[in-house]
Design a protein around this motif. Structure first.
Motif, PDB file in Angstrom:
ATOM      1  N   SER A   1       0.859  -1.177   0.000  1.00  0.00           N
ATOM      2  CA  SER A   1       0.000   0.000   0.000  1.00  0.00           C
ATOM      3  C   SER A   1       0.896   1.228   0.000  1.00  0.00           C
ATOM      4  O   SER A   1       2.062   1.148   0.373  1.00  0.00           O
ATOM      5  CB  SER A   1      -0.934  -0.004   1.206  1.00  0.00           C
ATOM      6  OG  SER A   1      -0.199   0.005   2.404  1.00  0.00           O
ATOM      7  N   PRO A   2       0.371   2.344  -0.417  1.00  0.00           N
ATOM      8  CA  PRO A   2       1.214   3.538  -0.451  1.00  0.00           C
ATOM      9  C   PRO A   2       1.622   3.926   0.964  1.00  0.00           C
ATOM     10  O   PRO A   2       0.829   3.809   1.896  1.00  0.00           O
ATOM     11  CB  PRO A   2       0.312   4.599  -1.073  1.00  0.00           C
ATOM     12  CG  PRO A   2      -1.071   4.111  -0.847  1.00  0.00           C
ATOM     13  CD  PRO A   2      -0.989   2.617  -0.821  1.00  0.00           C
ATOM     14  N   PRO A   3       2.846   4.385   1.133  1.00  0.00           N
ATOM     15  CA  PRO A   3       3.283   4.827   2.460  1.00  0.00           C
ATOM     16  C   PRO A   3       2.418   5.996   2.933  1.00  0.00           C
ATOM     17  O   PRO A   3       1.960   6.816   2.138  1.00  0.00           O
ATOM     18  CB  PRO A   3       4.728   5.287   2.228  1.00  0.00           C
ATOM     19  CG  PRO A   3       5.134   4.703   0.921  1.00  0.00           C
ATOM     20  CD  PRO A   3       3.891   4.506   0.130  1.00  0.00           C
ATOM     21  N   ASP A   4       2.191   6.062   4.226  1.00  0.00           N
ATOM     22  CA  ASP A   4       1.359   7.118   4.803  1.00  0.00           C
ATOM     23  C   ASP A   4       1.838   8.507   4.424  1.00  0.00           C
ATOM     24  O   ASP A   4       1.034   9.416   4.236  1.00  0.00           O
ATOM     25  CB  ASP A   4       1.305   7.005   6.326  1.00  0.00           C
ATOM     26  CG  ASP A   4       0.482   5.821   6.789  1.00  0.00           C
ATOM     27  OD1 ASP A   4      -0.323   5.296   5.984  1.00  0.00           O
ATOM     28  OD2 ASP A   4       0.636   5.416   7.953  1.00  0.00           O
ATOM     29  N   GLU A   5       3.147   8.684   4.308  1.00  0.00           N
ATOM     30  CA  GLU A   5       3.669  10.017   4.001  1.00  0.00           C
ATOM     31  C   GLU A   5       3.316  10.479   2.588  1.00  0.00           C
ATOM     32  O   GLU A   5       3.468  11.643   2.256  1.00  0.00           O
ATOM     33  CB  GLU A   5       5.174  10.110   4.241  1.00  0.00           C
ATOM     34  CG  GLU A   5       6.017   9.173   3.412  1.00  0.00           C
ATOM     35  CD  GLU A   5       6.305   7.845   4.084  1.00  0.00           C
ATOM     36  OE1 GLU A   5       7.240   7.168   3.628  1.00  0.00           O
ATOM     37  OE2 GLU A   5       5.611   7.467   5.044  1.00  0.00           O
ATOM     38  N   LEU A   6       2.821   9.560   1.748  1.00  0.00           N
ATOM     39  CA  LEU A   6       2.390   9.936   0.402  1.00  0.00           C
ATOM     40  C   LEU A   6       0.943  10.402   0.351  1.00  0.00           C
ATOM     41  O   LEU A   6       0.489  10.936  -0.645  1.00  0.00           O
ATOM     42  CB  LEU A   6       2.525   8.749  -0.554  1.00  0.00           C
ATOM     43  CG  LEU A   6       3.915   8.401  -1.025  1.00  0.00           C
ATOM     44  CD1 LEU A   6       3.858   7.200  -1.957  1.00  0.00           C
ATOM     45  CD2 LEU A   6       4.562   9.561  -1.722  1.00  0.00           C
ATOM     46  N   ILE A   7       0.202  10.180   1.432  1.00  0.00           N
ATOM     47  CA  ILE A   7      -1.218  10.502   1.466  1.00  0.00           C
ATOM     48  C   ILE A   7      -1.433  11.818   2.205  1.00  0.00           C
ATOM     49  O   ILE A   7      -0.981  11.997   3.332  1.00  0.00           O
ATOM     50  CB  ILE A   7      -2.024   9.379   2.157  1.00  0.00           C
ATOM     51  CG1 ILE A   7      -1.799   8.036   1.456  1.00  0.00           C
ATOM     52  CG2 ILE A   7      -3.513   9.732   2.209  1.00  0.00           C
ATOM     53  CD1 ILE A   7      -2.287   7.970   0.038  1.00  0.00           C
TER      54      ILE A   7
END
Length: 108
Positions: free
Chosen positions: A29-35
């Motif tokens: 899943s995309p890393p949290d820092e990308l969201i």
């Protein structure tokens, strides 16, 4: 159609779940820092908030600033002009460029 509301947590959860499904079969899943923490979207145009030091997508914070002239995390006064002035500083541009470069490689 009401469209996407970034403040609706149910829509945010659905978006994240759909985003998770779109990544490869390794269940990455995309890393949290990308969201973006407000809009629940992938950050494509990062800006750094001066008082909270949080990176958001520029489109999301600009929408917020049209309604409320403050940092959504600290409530310290923030205007579009102040945000642009801060993010035009050379040291801040380096931080957002590093963010963009390092996180784009995570999606490849």
């Amino acid at each position: 159609s009401k469209g996407y509301n970034p403040y609706d947590t149910n829509q945010c959860d659905i978006f994240i779940n759909n985003l998770d499904k779109s990544f490869d079969s390794n269940n990455d899943s995309p890393p949290d820092e990308l969201i973006d923490p407000i809009g629940c979207i992938l950050i494509t145009d990062p800006v750094l908030l001066p008082s909270s030091n949080i990176i958001l997508d520029k489109a999301i914070i600009l929408k917020h600033l049209l309604v409320s002239n403050n940092d959504p995390f600290t409530r310290v006064e923030l205007t579009i002009d102040k945000l642009n002035e801060y993010n035009n500083r050379e040291d801040i541009q380096k931080k957002t460029m590093n963010f963009r470069e390092s996180n784009v490689s995570m999606l490849d």
